[in-house]
Design an enzyme around this catalytic site. Sequence first.
Site, PDB file in Angstrom:
ATOM      1  N   HIS A  70       1.331   3.456 -16.085  1.00  0.00           N
ATOM      2  CA  HIS A  70       1.793   2.816 -17.325  1.00  0.00           C
ATOM      3  C   HIS A  70       1.147   1.448 -17.505  1.00  0.00           C
ATOM      4  CE1 HIS A  70       4.431   0.742 -14.537  1.00  0.00           C
ATOM      5  NE2 HIS A  70       4.818  -0.075 -15.496  1.00  0.00           N
ATOM      6  N   LYS A  99       8.595  -2.376  -7.722  1.00  0.00           N
ATOM      7  CA  LYS A  99       8.408  -3.747  -7.227  1.00  0.00           C
ATOM      8  C   LYS A  99       7.622  -4.580  -8.247  1.00  0.00           C
ATOM      9  CE  LYS A  99       7.272  -3.434  -2.874  1.00  0.00           C
ATOM     10  NZ  LYS A  99       6.463  -3.380  -1.621  1.00  0.00           N
ATOM     11  N   ASP A 104       7.464  -8.788 -12.633  1.00  0.00           N
ATOM     12  CA  ASP A 104       6.578  -8.961 -13.791  1.00  0.00           C
ATOM     13  C   ASP A 104       5.116  -9.113 -13.396  1.00  0.00           C
ATOM     14  OD1 ASP A 104       8.593  -8.768 -15.746  1.00  0.00           O
ATOM     15  OD2 ASP A 104       9.193 -10.834 -15.347  1.00  0.00           O
ATOM     16  N   LYS A 111      -0.298   3.470  -3.276  1.00  0.00           N
ATOM     17  CA  LYS A 111      -0.284   3.199  -1.828  1.00  0.00           C
ATOM     18  C   LYS A 111      -1.328   4.063  -1.151  1.00  0.00           C
ATOM     19  CE  LYS A 111       2.305   0.686   0.951  1.00  0.00           C
ATOM     20  NZ  LYS A 111       3.087  -0.483   0.509  1.00  0.00           N
TER      21      LYS A 111
HETATM   22  N1  GLU Z   1       1.581  -3.805   1.123  1.00  0.00           N
HETATM   23  C1  GLU Z   1       2.308  -4.794   0.412  1.00  0.00           C
HETATM   24  C2  GLU Z   1       3.548  -4.199  -0.205  1.00  0.00           C
HETATM   25  O1  GLU Z   1       4.064  -3.213   0.276  1.00  0.00           O
HETATM   26  C3  GLU Z   1       1.431  -5.571  -0.563  1.00  0.00           C
HETATM   27  C4  GLU Z   1       0.856  -4.810  -1.708  1.00  0.00           C
HETATM   28  C5  GLU Z   1      -0.165  -5.582  -2.532  1.00  0.00           C
HETATM   29  O2  GLU Z   1      -0.333  -6.760  -2.337  1.00  0.00           O
HETATM   30  O3  GLU Z   1      -0.782  -4.929  -3.384  1.00  0.00           O
HETATM   31  O4  GLU Z   1       4.120  -4.732  -1.115  1.00  0.00           O
END
Ligand code: GLU
Length: 476
Positions: A70, A99, A104, A111
């Site tokens: 999105h 998250k 924001d 992942k």
């Molecule tokens: N691996 C971290 C997390 O689980 C950081 C992810 C990131 O900075 O893109 O939030």
Amino acid sequence: MAKKLDLQRENSFFDDVLKYFDHAAQFVKTTPGILEQIRHCNSVYRIKFPVKVKGGYEVVEAYRVEHSHHKLPTKGGIRYSEHVNQDEVMALAALMTYKCSIVDVPFGGAKGGVKINPRKYSEEELERITRRYTSELIKKNFIGPGIDVPAPDYGTGEREMSWIVDTYNTFHMNDINALACVTGKPVGQGGIRGRKEATGLGVFYGIRQYLSDAGRAKALGLTTGIKGKTVVVQGLGNVGYHAAKFFYEAGAIIVGLGEWNSAVTNTKGINPEEAFNYFKAHSTLDGLKGCKTLKNNTDVLEVECDILIPAALENQINKENASRVKTKIVGEAANGPVTPEAEQVLLKKKTVIIPDIYLNAGGVTVSYFEWLKNLSHVRLGRMEKRYQQAQNHNLLDAIESSTGKKVTTAQRKMLDHGADEIDLVYSGLEETMIDSLEQIIKTMNDNKKITDLRTAAFVTAISKIVVSYEKLGVFP
Ligand code: GLU
């Protein structure tokens, strides 16, 4: 010697995330179909590739999952662990979507996972694995500044990110934004100051903000503030170590520390830096000066304290041990450390759980700052630092000449400077963590049927994603 216990998963991790999602979704008003679109993972890429290690070839299994498109790019770390599997990477990618929405940060969630135990490989072998994994991502368009931007996670750090950016650069020589293909890089290779400690610092800011409210603290039988609070941290990796350090520096008493193979406790308090150095030298916390060694590594979760911070892996507090957890606040620095069954047990005991999708978002928040820095090709603060400093200097001089009094040396030291990159990163992160928690609390206050912070956090996240889907007009 402490025994290492591996807790068995009760359910699929992704199903657990869906459970949280579905429970929260009932409180979100939207057009039918949109929620269904949000809950699934958009793309799942599974790779098996050969790498030359230890004189032979080994087939490595790896993944990259993009949960939601999105907003682009998608964003999320890459994990190196022998427990990596598709279900886990899907769950972690979904958590990234929520998250980013909460804080924001305008990204979708993703992942990556490589199923290896990094401790079993030499640095050269790890470099070969990382570079090969990156080229597999490049091949299928699963990496790029506007596509999907990895970062560190469990088992990876600055070193791996520097191999990733270098590999990406080799394939994209003419892309002036190539540095923004990954975050968490060393500062000398396009990284940003403050990224390393960002997740741990965010955990600190988040819990401190929760405890800054007299009503919230009193409901737990606590006073406001961090000073004097007893804290237990599981995991002395990048997140746990920095979280412990920030709590320690703010006057908290670290009464327990745990690692993957050992755990110790000391009611008088442990200095996390000493513990970290001890662990580095001995590969165990057993025998740390002044501390009692616990029988099993996971026993640290049962040490009595005000604030328990699981900062390692998922599934640490589950239905087997939840009833023995003796804390007032669980601060989820790891992703998914409390299972839904354990959460019910803890909520019945009136334990406050500050959820992962809010509390550990400091990492991705500062990753966002790094990405912006890479795209703007200028260090944060470079344009305004000297100007700000001159303005503050003139203001102090004006105050002194108009009042006829000198400001103290300490006051001058505090005010007579302009913001550097690190100042801006810390203040941007602090503002984000404060503002996001208050948004979640507002969601809870606005709907009396929402009684826990995780549900409130999911509702906050989903409501914002729904708006962007409605704006995209994908459901005419
Ligand atoms: N691996 C971290 C997390 O689980 C950081 C992810 C990131 O900075 O893109 O939030």
